[in-house]
Write a protein that holds these residues in place. Structure first.
Motif, PDB file in Angstrom:
ATOM      1  N   ALA A 103       0.832  -1.211   0.000  1.00  0.00           N
ATOM      2  CA  ALA A 103       0.000   0.000   0.000  1.00  0.00           C
ATOM      3  C   ALA A 103       0.865   1.259   0.000  1.00  0.00           C
ATOM      4  CB  ALA A 103      -0.922  -0.014   1.221  1.00  0.00           C
ATOM      5  N   PHE A 104       1.936   1.217   0.776  1.00  0.00           N
ATOM      6  CA  PHE A 104       2.838   2.369   0.855  1.00  0.00           C
ATOM      7  C   PHE A 104       3.511   2.640  -0.486  1.00  0.00           C
ATOM      8  CE2 PHE A 104       5.482   5.433   2.801  1.00  0.00           C
ATOM      9  CZ  PHE A 104       6.761   5.257   2.330  1.00  0.00           C
ATOM     10  N   LEU A 105       3.961   1.568  -1.149  1.00  0.00           N
ATOM     11  CA  LEU A 105       4.594   1.723  -2.453  1.00  0.00           C
ATOM     12  C   LEU A 105       3.608   2.267  -3.482  1.00  0.00           C
ATOM     13  CD1 LEU A 105       6.716  -1.564  -2.592  1.00  0.00           C
ATOM     14  CD2 LEU A 105       7.543   0.768  -2.247  1.00  0.00           C
ATOM     15  N   PHE A 106       2.353   1.795  -3.413  1.00  0.00           N
ATOM     16  CA  PHE A 106       1.329   2.277  -4.345  1.00  0.00           C
ATOM     17  C   PHE A 106       1.063   3.761  -4.136  1.00  0.00           C
ATOM     18  CE2 PHE A 106      -2.184   1.924  -7.167  1.00  0.00           C
ATOM     19  CZ  PHE A 106      -3.184   2.742  -6.663  1.00  0.00           C
ATOM     20  N   LEU A 107       1.028   4.188  -2.855  1.00  0.00           N
ATOM     21  CA  LEU A 107       0.801   5.595  -2.537  1.00  0.00           C
ATOM     22  C   LEU A 107       1.928   6.465  -3.073  1.00  0.00           C
ATOM     23  CD1 LEU A 107      -0.918   7.710  -1.066  1.00  0.00           C
ATOM     24  CD2 LEU A 107       0.367   7.197   1.020  1.00  0.00           C
ATOM     25  N   LEU A 108       3.163   5.998  -2.901  1.00  0.00           N
ATOM     26  CA  LEU A 108       4.311   6.751  -3.415  1.00  0.00           C
ATOM     27  C   LEU A 108       4.238   6.905  -4.921  1.00  0.00           C
ATOM     28  CD1 LEU A 108       7.323   5.333  -1.356  1.00  0.00           C
ATOM     29  CD2 LEU A 108       6.310   7.604  -1.198  1.00  0.00           C
ATOM     30  N   LYS A 109       3.843   5.840  -5.600  1.00  0.00           N
ATOM     31  CA  LYS A 109       3.757   5.880  -7.054  1.00  0.00           C
ATOM     32  C   LYS A 109       2.689   6.868  -7.501  1.00  0.00           C
ATOM     33  CE  LYS A 109       3.275   2.941 -11.101  1.00  0.00           C
ATOM     34  NZ  LYS A 109       3.078   1.572 -11.613  1.00  0.00           N
ATOM     35  N   THR A 110       1.548   6.886  -6.779  1.00  0.00           N
ATOM     36  CA  THR A 110       0.447   7.793  -7.122  1.00  0.00           C
ATOM     37  C   THR A 110       0.880   9.247  -6.964  1.00  0.00           C
ATOM     38  OG1 THR A 110      -1.132   6.128  -6.372  1.00  0.00           O
ATOM     39  CG2 THR A 110      -1.939   8.380  -6.602  1.00  0.00           C
ATOM     40  N   MET A 111       1.569   9.512  -5.846  1.00  0.00           N
ATOM     41  CA  MET A 111       2.047  10.871  -5.598  1.00  0.00           C
ATOM     42  C   MET A 111       3.055  11.294  -6.653  1.00  0.00           C
ATOM     43  SD  MET A 111       2.478  10.712  -1.456  1.00  0.00           S
ATOM     44  CE  MET A 111       3.143  12.376  -1.399  1.00  0.00           C
ATOM     45  N   SER A 112       3.898  10.391  -7.068  1.00  0.00           N
ATOM     46  CA  SER A 112       4.910  10.698  -8.072  1.00  0.00           C
ATOM     47  C   SER A 112       4.259  11.046  -9.397  1.00  0.00           C
ATOM     48  CB  SER A 112       5.854   9.507  -8.228  1.00  0.00           C
ATOM     49  OG  SER A 112       6.773   9.746  -9.250  1.00  0.00           O
ATOM     50  N   CYS A 113       3.225  10.286  -9.757  1.00  0.00           N
ATOM     51  CA  CYS A 113       2.530  10.534 -11.021  1.00  0.00           C
ATOM     52  C   CYS A 113       1.841  11.895 -10.994  1.00  0.00           C
ATOM     53  CB  CYS A 113       1.503   9.444 -11.281  1.00  0.00           C
ATOM     54  SG  CYS A 113       2.260   7.853 -11.647  1.00  0.00           S
ATOM     55  N   SER A 114       1.218  12.265  -9.853  1.00  0.00           N
ATOM     56  CA  SER A 114       0.526  13.555  -9.720  1.00  0.00           C
ATOM     57  C   SER A 114       1.510  14.698  -9.870  1.00  0.00           C
ATOM     58  CB  SER A 114      -0.167  13.628  -8.355  1.00  0.00           C
ATOM     59  OG  SER A 114      -1.126  12.611  -8.240  1.00  0.00           O
ATOM     60  N   LYS A 115       2.675  14.547  -9.248  1.00  0.00           N
ATOM     61  CA  LYS A 115       3.698  15.580  -9.320  1.00  0.00           C
ATOM     62  C   LYS A 115       4.179  15.761 -10.747  1.00  0.00           C
ATOM     63  CE  LYS A 115       8.028  17.010  -7.189  1.00  0.00           C
ATOM     64  NZ  LYS A 115       9.090  16.657  -6.217  1.00  0.00           N
ATOM     65  N   THR A 116       4.310  14.647 -11.457  1.00  0.00           N
ATOM     66  CA  THR A 116       4.766  14.703 -12.848  1.00  0.00           C
ATOM     67  C   THR A 116       3.751  15.430 -13.712  1.00  0.00           C
ATOM     68  OG1 THR A 116       5.929  12.625 -12.561  1.00  0.00           O
ATOM     69  CG2 THR A 116       5.496  13.323 -14.816  1.00  0.00           C
TER      70      THR A 116
END
Length: 389
Positions: free
Chosen positions: A358-371
């Motif tokens: 879940a933590f890894l998925f959250l990090l990926k989501t945040m990274s995509c939003s920032k991009t």
């Protein structure tokens, strides 16, 4: 060991097989010795009790049309080199010095046992030599010679050091019979292919190989040997009687004055075969009986102890049933408790893995939003830049 060999003490057989010649045109000498090697192995002497000395390797000679092979007959039906030939001394290792050292066992401490003649007073030893010779000498490597008295003295040392029970010496060379004229040690029998001033002849050549492939004396010796097996009752007298001038084209010589037994009673397999029937001495038999008694006694004690142990267990179970039941209940509880603990550990591991994913998925989501935000900003700046121009 006395002057008379005791056949009852004969417990092992050894063979020393030596080809002393170099060069391609001496092909037949290597074929001779490899033929004898095959014969003694077929009749039961193991490689560990055979010393094979080859002064040249015609199998690998560039003139050999059949690389890696050696034949003793023009039909080439049998490859003597084969796949299981163990050469102990080859090339320039085959010297007069090494041959004498081999017989007398005068080696350095680090000399390999596999290259030593490990005989004793109960050993029957067969020695076969083939090469070029003359009156009272045999050439080694076409560079040095061994004299008849050298071999005689070596046999004397063997006898003094109790390195043989009986010794059978066979030699195929020109004037071969002169090579055992100087022998003086007991229990030695000798046979040679030709007498003084007489040559030893080859039997036939192979046209494709281009040289003679076997000597006459060895050829007819092998012919006789091929007719016997490990259980043969043929004797040395039968072998010697088989040699005729018409076959060998020379006068075969036999020396028996140093030998105590009647040749008609000496089996071929006494020298060419392996010893199978061993008779232990009285001391070893007595010791074996005593050891058997001790083992039986120990076995009986173990059985008694085991019976007493089982009886004690049965009695304990009968007199204290509650204790047994209590132990069984405690065991069941322990098993259940262990299962619960295992389940808890598994559950914790699964929960940890879920949280990590879940933590890894959250990090990926945040990274995509920032991009996406960065991309939007870049587009806005680009539009403003275009508008200015």
């Amino acid at each position: 060991m006395g002057d008379v060999a005791d056949s009852a003490t004969h417990t092992n057989n050894w063979a020393v097989l030596v080809s002393t010649s170099r060069f391609w045109f001496n092909y037949r000498h290597m074929a001779n010795v490899l033929s004898m090697y095959r014969t003694v192995k077929r009749l039961g002497i193991p490689d560990s009790q055979i010393i094979l000395m080859l002064s040249d390797d015609v199998a690998c000679n560039p003139r050999n049309l059949f690389p890696g092979s050696v034949f003793n007959n023009a039909d080439r039906a049998l490859d003597l080199y084969g796949e299981s030939v163990e050469v102990d001394y080859r090339g320039y290792e085959v010297t007069v010095e090494n041959f004498i050292r081999l017989l007398t066992d005068r080696w350095d401490e680090d000399h390999p046992k596999s290259k030593r003649l490990m005989t004793d007073e109960n050993s029957n030893v067969f020695i076969y030599l083939t090469g070029h010779g003359g009156e009272d000498f045999l050439k080694f490597q076409d560079a040095e010679e061994i004299a008849s008295h050298d071999i005689a003295d070596a046999f004397a040392q063997m006898y003094a050091k109790k390195r043989y029970n009986e010794l059978f010496f066979m030699i195929d060379t020109c004037q071969a019979n002169t090579m055992f004229s100087k022998f003086y040690s007991p229990n030695v029998i000798a046979v040679g292919s030709s007498e003084l001033d007489e040559s030893s002849y080859s039997h036939h050549s192979d046209v494709e190989i281009g040289v003679a492939v076997v000597d006459r004396f060895t050829y007819y010796t092998l012919g006789f040997m091929e007719e016997i097996d490990k259980n043969s009752t043929l004797t040395l007298q039968d072998l010697f009687d088989s040699y005729t001038f018409e076959k060998v084209h020379s006068h075969v010589g036999v020396r028996t004055d140093l030998y105590s037994r009647n040749l008609s009673e000496v089996l071929i397999t006494d020298f060419f075969g392996n010893v199978r029937n061993l008779v232990p001495d009285d001391d070893s038999v007595t010791n074996n009986h005593e050891n058997d008694k001790e083992l039986k006694s120990e076995s009986t004690l173990l059985k008694i102890a085991k019976l007493k142990h089982n009886e004690a267990l049965i009695q304990n179970t009968t007199t204290n049933p509650q204790v047994t039941k209590s132990k069984r209940i405690n065991t069941d509880d322990a098993i259940y408790q262990g299962a619960v603990e295992t389940y808890n550990v598994t559950l914790v591991k699964a929960l940890g893995i879920f949280i990590l994913v879940a933590f890894l998925f959250l990090l990926k989501t945040m990274s995509c939003s920032k991009t996406d935000t960065l991309k939007t900003t870049d587009i806005s700046l680009y539009d403003e830049h275009v508008a200015i121009y």
